[in-house]
Design a protein around this motif. Sequence first.
Motif, PDB file in Angstrom:
ATOM      1  N   ARG A 144       0.596  -1.260   0.124  1.00 37.58           N
ATOM      2  CA  ARG A 144       0.017   0.018  -0.196  1.00 37.58           C
ATOM      3  C   ARG A 144       0.971   1.323  -0.162  1.00 37.58           C
ATOM      4  O   ARG A 144       0.463   2.255  -0.578  1.00 37.58           O
ATOM      5  CB  ARG A 144      -0.974  -0.040   1.128  1.00 37.58           C
ATOM      6  CG  ARG A 144      -1.996   0.877   0.968  1.00 37.58           C
ATOM      7  CD  ARG A 144      -3.262   0.895   2.207  1.00 37.58           C
ATOM      8  NE  ARG A 144      -4.122   1.792   2.019  1.00 37.58           N
ATOM      9  CZ  ARG A 144      -5.125   1.694   0.909  1.00 37.58           C
ATOM     10  NH1 ARG A 144      -4.993   0.682   0.174  1.00 37.58           N
ATOM     11  NH2 ARG A 144      -5.995   2.466   0.815  1.00 37.58           N
ATOM     12  N   LEU A 147       2.329   2.049  -3.614  1.00 39.02           N
ATOM     13  CA  LEU A 147       1.105   2.087  -4.625  1.00 39.02           C
ATOM     14  C   LEU A 147       0.945   3.804  -4.505  1.00 39.02           C
ATOM     15  O   LEU A 147       0.793   4.344  -5.438  1.00 39.02           O
ATOM     16  CB  LEU A 147      -0.245   1.815  -3.832  1.00 39.02           C
ATOM     17  CG  LEU A 147      -0.426   0.344  -4.341  1.00 39.02           C
ATOM     18  CD1 LEU A 147      -1.957  -0.276  -3.641  1.00 39.02           C
ATOM     19  CD2 LEU A 147      -0.995   0.207  -6.088  1.00 39.02           C
ATOM     20  N   LYS A 148       1.421   4.555  -3.293  1.00 34.62           N
ATOM     21  CA  LYS A 148       1.225   5.867  -3.589  1.00 34.62           C
ATOM     22  C   LYS A 148       2.182   6.788  -4.306  1.00 34.62           C
ATOM     23  O   LYS A 148       2.059   8.041  -4.522  1.00 34.62           O
ATOM     24  CB  LYS A 148       1.590   6.552  -2.053  1.00 34.62           C
ATOM     25  CG  LYS A 148       0.436   5.982  -0.750  1.00 34.62           C
ATOM     26  CD  LYS A 148       0.918   6.370   0.701  1.00 34.62           C
ATOM     27  CE  LYS A 148      -0.089   5.810   1.625  1.00 34.62           C
ATOM     28  NZ  LYS A 148      -0.006   6.340   2.969  1.00 34.62           N
ATOM     29  N   VAL A 152      -3.064   5.262  -9.469  1.00 31.41           N
ATOM     30  CA  VAL A 152      -3.745   3.934  -9.060  1.00 31.41           C
ATOM     31  C   VAL A 152      -5.169   3.969  -9.777  1.00 31.41           C
ATOM     32  O   VAL A 152      -5.859   4.957  -9.747  1.00 31.41           O
ATOM     33  CB  VAL A 152      -3.840   4.115  -7.547  1.00 31.41           C
ATOM     34  CG1 VAL A 152      -4.774   3.129  -6.932  1.00 31.41           C
ATOM     35  CG2 VAL A 152      -2.724   4.024  -6.783  1.00 31.41           C
ATOM     36  N   PRO A 171      -4.638   5.378  -1.585  1.00 30.74           N
ATOM     37  CA  PRO A 171      -5.097   4.650  -2.918  1.00 30.74           C
ATOM     38  C   PRO A 171      -6.562   3.962  -2.726  1.00 30.74           C
ATOM     39  O   PRO A 171      -6.736   3.455  -1.454  1.00 30.74           O
ATOM     40  CB  PRO A 171      -3.996   3.506  -2.972  1.00 30.74           C
ATOM     41  CG  PRO A 171      -2.893   4.123  -2.321  1.00 30.74           C
ATOM     42  CD  PRO A 171      -3.443   5.039  -0.824  1.00 30.74           C
ATOM     43  N   SER A 173      -7.804   1.820  -4.658  1.00 32.11           N
ATOM     44  CA  SER A 173      -7.476   0.120  -5.284  1.00 32.11           C
ATOM     45  C   SER A 173      -6.105  -0.102  -5.051  1.00 32.11           C
ATOM     46  O   SER A 173      -5.432   0.543  -4.551  1.00 32.11           O
ATOM     47  CB  SER A 173      -8.011   0.126  -6.593  1.00 32.11           C
ATOM     48  OG  SER A 173      -7.014   0.333  -7.560  1.00 32.11           O
ATOM     49  N   ASN A 174      -6.068  -1.474  -5.516  1.00 34.52           N
ATOM     50  CA  ASN A 174      -4.668  -1.911  -5.503  1.00 34.52           C
ATOM     51  C   ASN A 174      -4.236  -2.121  -7.004  1.00 34.52           C
ATOM     52  O   ASN A 174      -2.849  -2.770  -6.975  1.00 34.52           O
ATOM     53  CB  ASN A 174      -4.387  -3.283  -5.061  1.00 34.52           C
ATOM     54  CG  ASN A 174      -5.353  -4.252  -5.494  1.00 34.52           C
ATOM     55  OD1 ASN A 174      -6.084  -3.943  -6.578  1.00 34.52           O
ATOM     56  ND2 ASN A 174      -5.096  -5.798  -5.375  1.00 34.52           N
ATOM     57  N   ALA A 176      -2.085  -0.755  -9.647  1.00 41.56           N
ATOM     58  CA  ALA A 176      -0.970   0.359  -9.857  1.00 41.56           C
ATOM     59  C   ALA A 176      -0.860   0.314 -11.729  1.00 41.56           C
ATOM     60  O   ALA A 176      -0.760  -0.650 -12.301  1.00 41.56           O
ATOM     61  CB  ALA A 176       0.329   0.099  -9.548  1.00 41.56           C
TER      62      ALA A 176
END
Length: 251
Positions: A144, A147-148, A152, A171, A173-174, A176
């Motif tokens: 997570r 992801l930033k 996303v 984020p 969702s997951n 990328a």
Amino acid sequence: MKAIILAAGYATRLYPLTLHTPKALLTIHQKPIIDYILEQMETLPALDEIYVISNHKFYDQFVAWAKTVQSSKPITVLDDGTTSEETRRGAIGDILFVIEKQQIDDDLLVIAGDNLFTFSLLDCYHYFQEMGKDCVCVKAYEDREALKSFGVAQLDASGKIIGLEEKPAEPKSNLAVFATYLYRRDTLPLFHQYIAEGNKPDAPGYFVEWLYQHRDVYAYVFEEECYDIGTEKSLREVSALFEARAKQAQS
């Protein structure tokens, strides 16, 4: 189809490695990162020309590289005229620069020159053909915090992007978004509109964040690997991984 490899950044996070060498020409397992991208581009029958966009500082190095590299597609190296991090055009600014300078009126593949991936670019292209819409490449990512630093995406059941935020603090969702994009010919004028409206010219994902609100954009979801070589640590890790795989293949 035409292709742009984005290689005009200054990669300051990799100093001192990139003080005198562009990031795309740093080597992974004795081969420049950009060569791995070219190998994937070789698999696309529809691709008939490749443009490498460089800054002025590293232009000569890319010209020298282009003279020695093996490619069945013509490669043109372009100088965006910038000389420092402060004067750079940004990735989206560079895409528009190439479109206008070369008067591109074709479908367009755009890949960041530091994007090292193992998914099939040909499969991605087939998906682009099947959907008949602009496409981005997306992978589920469970870290997570990592992801930033990506775009996303949120998708509907058909794979269409219904939400996208570049470098989100939280984020949604997951999924990328990696820096491989396929744009339809009739999308290219929108790069001019995007810049003319005063939008951010930097990370290429900002354009997609804007674009999906104007027309349908679909996500090609892959499970293979894709590495964004952004720091010396990530360069070392990916180099070690590729070296280990090469040894394993030989044994």
